[in-house]
Design a protein around this motif. Structure first.
Motif, PDB file in Angstrom:
ATOM      1  N   SER A   1       0.879  -1.168   0.000  1.00  0.00           N
ATOM      2  CA  SER A   1       0.000   0.000   0.000  1.00  0.00           C
ATOM      3  C   SER A   1       0.919   1.221   0.000  1.00  0.00           C
ATOM      4  CB  SER A   1      -0.916  -0.006   1.230  1.00  0.00           C
ATOM      5  OG  SER A   1      -2.021   0.857   1.013  1.00  0.00           O
TER       6      SER A   1
ATOM      7  N   ASN B   1      -8.780  11.599   6.309  1.00  0.00           N
ATOM      8  CA  ASN B   1      -7.817  11.398   5.213  1.00  0.00           C
ATOM      9  C   ASN B   1      -7.256  12.681   4.627  1.00  0.00           C
ATOM     10  OD1 ASN B   1      -7.627   8.404   4.646  1.00  0.00           O
ATOM     11  ND2 ASN B   1      -9.827   8.701   4.868  1.00  0.00           N
TER      12      ASN B   1
ATOM     13  N   THR C   1     -12.676  -0.449   0.658  1.00  0.00           N
ATOM     14  CA  THR C   1     -12.893  -0.148  -0.761  1.00  0.00           C
ATOM     15  C   THR C   1     -14.088  -0.911  -1.319  1.00  0.00           C
ATOM     16  OG1 THR C   1     -10.575   0.420  -1.201  1.00  0.00           O
ATOM     17  CG2 THR C   1     -11.857  -0.392  -3.067  1.00  0.00           C
TER      18      THR C   1
HETATM   19  P1  KE4 Z   1      -9.449  -0.153   2.618  1.00  0.00           P
HETATM   20  O1  KE4 Z   1      -9.836  -0.561   1.206  1.00  0.00           O
HETATM   21  O2  KE4 Z   1      -8.021   0.383   2.687  1.00  0.00           O
HETATM   22  O3  KE4 Z   1      -9.729  -1.246   3.661  1.00  0.00           O
HETATM   23  O4  KE4 Z   1     -10.425   1.036   3.050  1.00  0.00           O
HETATM   24  C1  KE4 Z   1     -10.514   2.173   2.213  1.00  0.00           C
HETATM   25  C2  KE4 Z   1     -11.020   3.353   3.023  1.00  0.00           C
HETATM   26  C3  KE4 Z   1     -12.340   3.728   2.905  1.00  0.00           C
HETATM   27  N1  KE4 Z   1     -12.846   4.769   3.621  1.00  0.00           N
HETATM   28  C4  KE4 Z   1     -12.059   5.464   4.475  1.00  0.00           C
HETATM   29  C5  KE4 Z   1     -12.644   6.609   5.243  1.00  0.00           C
HETATM   30  C6  KE4 Z   1     -10.691   5.115   4.641  1.00  0.00           C
HETATM   31  O5  KE4 Z   1      -9.910   5.831   5.478  1.00  0.00           O
HETATM   32  C7  KE4 Z   1     -10.161   4.038   3.909  1.00  0.00           C
HETATM   33  C8  KE4 Z   1      -8.704   3.616   4.016  1.00  0.00           C
HETATM   34  N2  KE4 Z   1      -7.895   4.407   4.880  1.00  0.00           N
HETATM   35  C9  KE4 Z   1      -6.477   4.464   4.556  1.00  0.00           C
HETATM   36  C10 KE4 Z   1      -5.757   5.384   5.542  1.00  0.00           C
HETATM   37  N3  KE4 Z   1      -6.484   6.506   5.980  1.00  0.00           N
HETATM   38  C11 KE4 Z   1      -5.873   3.094   4.537  1.00  0.00           C
HETATM   39  C12 KE4 Z   1      -4.362   3.053   4.593  1.00  0.00           C
HETATM   40  C13 KE4 Z   1      -3.783   2.595   3.274  1.00  0.00           C
HETATM   41  O6  KE4 Z   1      -4.271   3.048   2.210  1.00  0.00           O
HETATM   42  O7  KE4 Z   1      -2.814   1.797   3.316  1.00  0.00           O
END
Ligand code: KE4
Length: 423
Positions: free
Chosen positions: A22, A210, A117
């Protein structure tokens, strides 16, 4: 002698893009090499070199109980021994679904997936399928995972990459994505006036994490709710970060706003891959197989991730969120004071067990003001704190995460380290 982080990183870059799975983990924006981690326990994380750090990243949010909580570890081990994945319904899926629904009054039904996601991608598909409309409003600086429709101006690692629209996303895919500055109701109103019958949904982080931590302005969330009701759009709360962190009932309970759909992740898996989307039966019954909006997943609801989610929520339901919030605010405020004393421009946003120190004098209320922060000062702060055993987010556009495992001694050590930082 086991390989050190630098050696592992050099090897990793040969076989994994950027050496990481990531982008944010590459530590590019803080001009550092990533530490390869060997283990973590409670509030701390230990590198392959054997150096232990007080961890304010906490895996970007899932570890609200702290790393390797005994009850969560035991639940994972027990579930693994009984079989890691059945590809068939199991009681644990039902138990976690009922726990989530019991905690969040806005929902009757929930579907488990494997990441935030997947959750947001599907919640948007559901909103579009239900309303038969295509457009979606999102906010600059908010990040909802990497589904194509959202990569119009995401704010997490993506903002770090400063790419206005990543290659590989067809222009058509984001032509229905409408952008507004966070906390700007007038712009949202204008978008609805421009497209009164075409907007399927608003998706919003009910407290942004974020672009750094940015709370909703007074009346902002209420205004979004009113506009969605007025124009027949669905309000999607992306609670992947805030769910079970802002309170046991998430942001929606804290702010007493009822979204139509909610997305979850991170904490509900207790460190295992889990995402979820949820809402009233009226919407969720449109999801296959009872409805026609398709979504599926091989490992969705797998018994191990369900078991660790159940173990986590069963502890959180009795946790003292108010005390953790008070301790976090006290620590962050003292940290702010120390940095102010060094003559650098600095402001603080804090809520529940999250905070962000922005190196700017401008109050941070949206992505534009977040970007007034000086990245060089953050880099200097990050490097010197890491050199003293304090592990912070490798990007200024993130929120520091405090867990129930962080002790007063951890806070004292972090404050001592901050006193020694030089700009
Ligand atoms: P994931 O697909 O990474 O599990 O979740 C996506 C996502 C969706 N919505 C919000 C508000 C989020 O913050 C995230 C993912 N957060 C990031 C860091 N703030 C994940 C860290 C990374 O991308 O490695």
């Amino acid at each position: 002698m086991a390989a050190d982080s630098s050696t592992l990183y050099a090897r990793a870059k040969e076989v994994i893009p950027g050496g990481v799975n990531s982008p944010i983990r590459a530590c590019l924006s803080v001009e550092s090499e990533p530490l390869f981690m060997a283990s973590a326990k409670g509030s701390t994380i230990t590198s392959v070199e054997g150096d232990t750090y007080i961890d304010f990243v906490q895996s970007w949010g899932p570890m609200l109980l702290g790393h390797a909580h005994p009850a969560v570890t035991e639940a994972a081990q027990k579930a693994c021994a009984a079989g890691a994945s059945f590809g068939a319904p199991c009681p644990a899926e039902l138990e976690l679904a009922e726990l989530v629904i019991d905690a969040l009054p806005s929902m009757d039904m929930v579907r488990m997936v494997n990441s935030g996601t997947e959750a947001t991608m599907t919640a948007l598909r559901l909103a579009r399928g239900y309303t038969k409309r295509d457009k979606v409003i999102k906010f600059e600086g908010c990040y909802h995972g990497h589904a194509d429709a959202f990569l119009a101006a995401a704010g997490s690692g993506y903002a770090d990459l400063c790419i206005p629209g990543t290659p590989g996303v067809p222009a058509d895919t984001v032509k229905d994505t409408l952008l507004a500055p966070y906390n700007n109701l007038d712009r949202v109103k204008a978008l609805f006036e421009l497209h009164p019958e075409d907007i399927a949904a608003i998706i919003v982080e009910p407290t942004a994490g974020n672009m750094g931590l940015v709370p909703p302005a007074e009346g902002f969330l209420e205004g979004l709710r009113t506009l969605c009701d007025q124009y027949g759009a669905l309000l999607i709360f992306d609670e992947v970060i805030t769910g079970f962190r802002l309170s046991y009932g998430g942001a929606q309970s804290r702010f007493n706003i009822t979204p139509d759909l909610t997305t979850l992740g991170k904490i509900i898996g207790g460190g295992f891959p889990v995402g979820a989307y949820a809402g009233k039966r009226e919407y969720m019954q449109h999801i296959a197989p009872c409805g026609t909006v398709f979504q599926a997943g091989t490992l969705s609801g797998n018994p191990v991730a369900m078991a660790t989610g159940i173990a986590t929520l069963n502890i959180l339901k009795n946790a003292d969120y108010a005390a953790l919030e008070q301790r976090t605010a006290a620590f962050a405020t003292e940290l702010l004071g120390i940095l102010k004393g060094k003559g650098v421009p600095v402001t603080l946003n804090t809520m529940a067990s999250m905070f962000t120190i922005f190196f700017t004098e401008t109050p941070v209320t949206d992505f534009a003001t977040a970007k007034t922060a000086n990245p060089k000062l953050y880099t200097a702060f990050y490097k010197q704190m890491r050199a003293q055993g304090i592990y912070l987010a490798s990007l200024g556009f993130e929120a520091a995460m405090v867990s129930f495992a962080h002790t007063d001694e951890d806070f004292a050590r972090a404050l001592d380290a901050a006193r020694k930082v030089q700009f």
